[in-house]
Enzyme design. Sequence first.
Site, mmCIF file in Angstrom:
data_model
loop_
_atom_site.group_PDB
_atom_site.id
_atom_site.type_symbol
_atom_site.label_atom_id
_atom_site.label_comp_id
_atom_site.label_asym_id
_atom_site.label_seq_id
_atom_site.Cartn_x
_atom_site.Cartn_y
_atom_site.Cartn_z
ATOM 1 N N ALA A 1 -0.781 37.310 23.112
ATOM 2 C CA ALA A 1 0.317 37.143 22.462
ATOM 3 C C ALA A 1 0.448 38.166 21.108
ATOM 4 O O ALA A 1 1.716 38.486 20.913
ATOM 5 C CB ALA A 1 0.675 35.895 22.152
ATOM 6 N N LYS A 2 -0.595 38.409 20.532
ATOM 7 C CA LYS A 2 -0.622 39.365 19.593
ATOM 8 C C LYS A 2 0.192 38.802 18.383
ATOM 9 O O LYS A 2 1.240 39.559 17.940
ATOM 10 C CB LYS A 2 -0.375 40.881 19.702
#
Length: 277
Positions: free
Chosen positions: A92-93
């Site tokens: 998901a960074k």
Amino acid sequence: MHFFDRLADRIAAADSVVSVGLDPDPDRLPDSVLDADLPRWQFNRRIIDATHDHAACYKPNAAFYEDPDGWRALQETIAYAHGKDVPVLLDAKRGDIGNTARQYAQILDDEEGPAADAITVNPFLGRDSLEPFLQRADKGVFVLGRTSNPGGEDLQDLELASGEKLYERVVHLADLWNGNGNVGLVVGATNPDELEDIRELVPDIPFLVPGVGAQGGDAEAAVEHGLADGVGLVNSSRGIIFAGEDADARRDDSGDAFFKAAGQSAKQLKQRLNQFR
Ligand SMILES: O=C(O)c1cc(=O)[nH]c(=O)n1[C@@H]1O[C@H](COP(=O)(O)O)[C@@H](O)[C@H]1O
């Protein structure tokens, strides 16, 4: 149980460090899943059926699920992977200011459904932006270190006044942030020199190494430098999940040929990586 202990168990059980990336691009799904209620879930279910013997981990990238049906597909996928005893790393960074970061981190604790075991985070906003993730001692937190894309050099290779490269500074910080032993680093397989450099800086931190397969990264360097005490992950997404994309397999109503190709691709990557372990 701590994520890296769980991952070590899974690597041993599957004899594999392969992370299978679940990036179900809607334009590339085979005909056999298109009539399903949730095509992405149906696709992932069949990919998991075909690949789980070879998977140390599944890595769904959140970008492919950011709509109402997508989140349902993601939840079903996480539950199904857990049912096969494979951990899930949500790519998901994330990374944002405190109250937003706390909200983002809830994705690790979804009371309505199954939650991911680990997540990727972006260090650009600094320690407080990652604190809600770092505090979760049971969850893995993979900090972007040196990314696999061509533009990774634009910022990450900049030399600081201290003589360090920016990515080296990030790696140093990630080491400091590792009080709970739950931090990993993301280092692309397309950068074998940086992989080696970062491994020397942090001998004990497991890496997630994306970029083998479709991006053409170095599988041998990924294994040689990516593992810390045998623990780490080498990811391929498109190279596995779309391995059966030739026209006939894609149009086959049963989907059998398409998904069989994914299973074979995962197995081949496992065997290739195992030569270097
Ligand atoms: O964090 C990641 O996983 C990641 C970091 C990076 O530097 N490069 C990179 O490709 N990734 C992700 O890894 C996956 C690579 O996909 P393939 O190129 O299809 O194997 C994608 O989900 C990317 O977003």
